[in-house]
Design a protein around this motif. Structure first.
Motif, PDB file in Angstrom:
ATOM      1  N   THR A 132       0.825  -1.208   0.000  1.00 30.24           N
ATOM      2  CA  THR A 132       0.000   0.000   0.000  1.00 30.24           C
ATOM      3  C   THR A 132       0.859   1.258   0.000  1.00 30.24           C
ATOM      4  O   THR A 132       2.005   1.244   0.437  1.00 30.24           O
ATOM      5  CB  THR A 132      -0.906   0.051   1.249  1.00 30.24           C
ATOM      6  N   ARG A 134      -4.750   4.297   3.606  1.00 33.62           N
ATOM      7  CA  ARG A 134      -3.924   3.436   2.759  1.00 33.62           C
ATOM      8  C   ARG A 134      -4.615   3.190   1.425  1.00 33.62           C
ATOM      9  O   ARG A 134      -5.839   3.135   1.350  1.00 33.62           O
ATOM     10  CB  ARG A 134      -3.632   2.111   3.463  1.00 33.62           C
ATOM     11  N   PHE A 135      -3.784   3.037   0.395  1.00 37.26           N
ATOM     12  CA  PHE A 135      -4.269   2.846  -0.968  1.00 37.26           C
ATOM     13  C   PHE A 135      -3.577   1.633  -1.568  1.00 37.26           C
ATOM     14  O   PHE A 135      -2.348   1.554  -1.629  1.00 37.26           O
ATOM     15  CB  PHE A 135      -3.977   4.103  -1.792  1.00 37.26           C
ATOM     16  N   SER A 136      -4.390   0.647  -1.995  1.00 39.09           N
ATOM     17  CA  SER A 136      -3.850  -0.556  -2.625  1.00 39.09           C
ATOM     18  C   SER A 136      -4.614  -0.846  -3.909  1.00 39.09           C
ATOM     19  O   SER A 136      -5.682  -1.461  -3.882  1.00 39.09           O
ATOM     20  CB  SER A 136      -3.954  -1.754  -1.679  1.00 39.09           C
ATOM     21  N   PRO A 137      -4.107  -0.390  -5.062  1.00 38.49           N
ATOM     22  CA  PRO A 137      -4.815  -0.627  -6.318  1.00 38.49           C
ATOM     23  C   PRO A 137      -4.972  -2.107  -6.645  1.00 38.49           C
ATOM     24  O   PRO A 137      -5.950  -2.526  -7.257  1.00 38.49           O
ATOM     25  CB  PRO A 137      -3.958   0.085  -7.368  1.00 38.49           C
ATOM     26  N   VAL A 193      -8.562   2.392   0.683  1.00 35.66           N
ATOM     27  CA  VAL A 193      -9.254   2.583  -0.594  1.00 35.66           C
ATOM     28  C   VAL A 193      -8.548   1.760  -1.662  1.00 35.66           C
ATOM     29  O   VAL A 193      -7.364   1.431  -1.543  1.00 35.66           O
ATOM     30  CB  VAL A 193      -9.308   4.073  -1.015  1.00 35.66           C
ATOM     31  N   LYS A 194      -9.314   1.452  -2.726  1.00 42.28           N
ATOM     32  CA  LYS A 194      -8.800   0.555  -3.764  1.00 42.28           C
ATOM     33  C   LYS A 194      -8.613   1.241  -5.106  1.00 42.28           C
ATOM     34  O   LYS A 194      -8.109   0.625  -6.037  1.00 42.28           O
ATOM     35  CB  LYS A 194      -9.755  -0.634  -3.933  1.00 42.28           C
ATOM     36  N   ASN A 195      -9.089   2.493  -5.259  1.00 41.93           N
ATOM     37  CA  ASN A 195      -8.854   3.144  -6.552  1.00 41.93           C
ATOM     38  C   ASN A 195      -8.259   4.541  -6.369  1.00 41.93           C
ATOM     39  O   ASN A 195      -8.438   5.185  -5.326  1.00 41.93           O
ATOM     40  CB  ASN A 195     -10.107   3.150  -7.434  1.00 41.93           C
ATOM     41  N   GLU A 196      -7.554   4.981  -7.397  1.00 44.06           N
ATOM     42  CA  GLU A 196      -6.765   6.207  -7.297  1.00 44.06           C
ATOM     43  C   GLU A 196      -7.634   7.448  -7.136  1.00 44.06           C
ATOM     44  O   GLU A 196      -7.240   8.410  -6.465  1.00 44.06           O
ATOM     45  CB  GLU A 196      -5.868   6.343  -8.530  1.00 44.06           C
ATOM     46  N   GLU A 245     -10.443   7.755  -5.450  1.00 44.14           N
ATOM     47  CA  GLU A 245     -10.795   7.878  -4.028  1.00 44.14           C
ATOM     48  C   GLU A 245      -9.585   8.360  -3.223  1.00 44.14           C
ATOM     49  O   GLU A 245      -9.708   9.227  -2.349  1.00 44.14           O
ATOM     50  CB  GLU A 245     -11.275   6.523  -3.497  1.00 44.14           C
ATOM     51  N   TRP A 246      -8.435   7.786  -3.516  1.00 44.18           N
ATOM     52  CA  TRP A 246      -7.182   8.155  -2.852  1.00 44.18           C
ATOM     53  C   TRP A 246      -6.890   9.645  -3.008  1.00 44.18           C
ATOM     54  O   TRP A 246      -6.581  10.342  -2.039  1.00 44.18           O
ATOM     55  CB  TRP A 246      -6.077   7.285  -3.433  1.00 44.18           C
ATOM     56  N   ARG A 305      -7.254  12.682   0.017  1.00 43.28           N
ATOM     57  CA  ARG A 305      -6.053  13.435   0.413  1.00 43.28           C
ATOM     58  C   ARG A 305      -6.233  14.929   0.156  1.00 43.28           C
ATOM     59  O   ARG A 305      -5.753  15.763   0.933  1.00 43.28           O
ATOM     60  CB  ARG A 305      -4.833  12.909  -0.350  1.00 43.28           C
TER      61      ARG A 305
END
Length: 313
Positions: A32, A47-50, A286-289, A291-292, A296
Motif C-alpha cells: 500500500t 492506505r491505498f492498494s490498487p 481505498v482501492k482506486n486512485e 478515491e485516494w 487526500r
C-alpha cells in the motif's frame, strides 16, 4: 472454563508462517501507499492498494444445497499458525494488506453475528498478552452484523501487529504521531462524529471480568441505539458493531452503515468508502486512485464518511 494460553513465541510463529506462505504463494500480500489525514483534527491513516481491486472473489458453493464456502471450516495446513486450546485456532489472513495479519477462529462453527463468549475474549487477550511479553503490541478487532464490514459467517476476530500497521509511515508527514484510535478515544471524544464506548483494562482482571467489561460496552451500545429495549447477553446481537481490544483497552462502536459515497470537486460520485473494525485503529483503506486523491485533497470527505457509519454523538 479452561484457561486460554497462547504460545510464548507467538510473534515468531506468526512471522515464520506469514513469510513461508507468502513465499509459497499460499497467501497474497497487497502493498500500500499511505498518507496521514486529520479530518476534524482526528489523526487518521489512509492506505491505498490498487491491487486489491483485483482480489479474487470467494469460491461459489459447489454443493447441491448451496452451502456457502467456509475458509475456516478446514483451514489449509499452510495457513495454520497454532492451536489455541480449548476452543480456538490461529490462521493467517489469506489476503493481507498489513503484513503478519492473522485471525483467531473458533474450532466449531459459531455465528459471527452472535454476542461474543467468554472464551472468545480470553483467547483474544491471550494473543495480545503473548505479543506484549515479547515487547510488541497487537490490535484485535471484530466485525459483527451487515453494517460492520463483516464478510464471513464463521466467528473470527482479526489481529494486527501494531508495528506492522506503521509500515511506510516513517517518511510520511505526521506519520510518527499516528497511534491506535481506540486508545485515544478519550482525547478525541469531542471531535469524533460517531459514538464509541470504551473501557480500560488492567493486567490482573480475570477472564470473566474481561468478558463482563465487553458485555457492558455492548449493553451501552444497545441502550444508545434502542433506549427502550433490554440488551441480551448471548445469541444474536441486536445491532451491527465493531469491537476492538488492545493490551490496555476495549472499544465498541455501533454501526448503522458500512460506508458512504465520496464526491470530487465537481460533485460527481467517486466511490463508496467502506470501513470495518480497523476504523477503531484510526485507519481506512481505498482501492482506486480517484478515491485516494479525493480524500487526500479534501480530508473533510473522510469526516463525512465517519459521520455516516454510526450513531451520532
Amino acid at each position: 472454563m479452561a484457561r486460554s494460553i497462547a504460545p510464548q513465541n507467538l510473534p515468531e510463529l506468526v512471522k515464520a508462517a506469514f513469510d513461508a506462505a507468502r513465499t509459497n504463494g499460499d497467501l497474497t500480500y497487497y502493498p500500500t501507499q499511505v498518507a496521514i489525514l486529520t479530518p476534524n483534527s482526528i489523526l487518521f491513516q489512509l492506505r491505498f492498494s490498487p491491487a486489491l481491486a483485483l482480489k479474487p472473489k470467494a469460491p461459489k458453493p459447489k454443493e447441491p444445497h448451496g452451502k456457502p464456502f467456509n475458509p475456516f471450516e478446514n483451514p489449509s495446513p499452510a495457513m495454520l499458525i497454532a492451536d489455541l486450546p480449548p476452543s480456538h485456532r490461529l490462521v493467517l489472513n489469506k489476503f493481507a494488506v498489513v503484513p503478519e495479519h492473522f485471525i483467531l477462529i473458533t474450532k466449531e462453527f459459531k455465528h459471527q453475528t452472535h454476542v461474543l463468549e467468554e472464551a472468545d475474549i480470553a483467547a483474544t487477550f491471550a494473543c495480545i498478552q503473548a505479543y506484549r511479553m515479547n515487547g510488541q503490541e497487537l490490535f484485535a478487532f471484530f466485525n459483527s452484523g451487515p453494517h460492520s464490514g463483516a464478510s464471513q459467517p464463521h466467528r473470527h476476530l482479526q489481529l494486527l501487529p501494531v508495528e506492522r500497521m506503521k509500515d511506510g509511515l516513517e517518511g510520511v508527514s505526521r506519520g510518527s504521531e499516528w497511534s491506535i484510535l481506540a486508545e485515544r478515544v478519550a482525547e478525541s471524544e469531542k471531535v469524533l462524529p460517531f459514538n464509541v464506548f470504551t473501557t480500560n483494562m488492567h493486567s490482573d482482571m480475570t477472564a470473566k471480568e474481561r468478558h463482563s467489561a465487553y458485555l457492558e460496552l455492548y449493553r451501552s451500545a444497545i441502550k444508545a441505539a434502542f433506549p427502550d429495549r433490554e440488551a441480551n447477553s448471548e445469541g444474536e446481537a441486536m445491532i451491527s458493531y465493531n469491537f476492538a481490544m488492545t493490551s490496555n483497552s476495549m472499544a465498541l462502536c455501533p454501526r448503522t452503515a458500512e460506508g458512504a459515497m465520496i464526491k470530487d470537486k465537481s460533485g460527481q460520485d467517486v466511490g463508496v468508502v467502506s470501513l470495518n473494525g480497523t476504523v477503531l485503529a484510526g485507519t481506512a483503506l481505498v482501492k482506486n486512485e480517484a478515491e485516494w486523491n479525493v480524500l487526500r485533497e479534501d480530508p473533510d470527505q473522510l469526516f463525512n464518511v465517519l459521520k455516516g457509519i454510526g450513531l451520532p454523538r
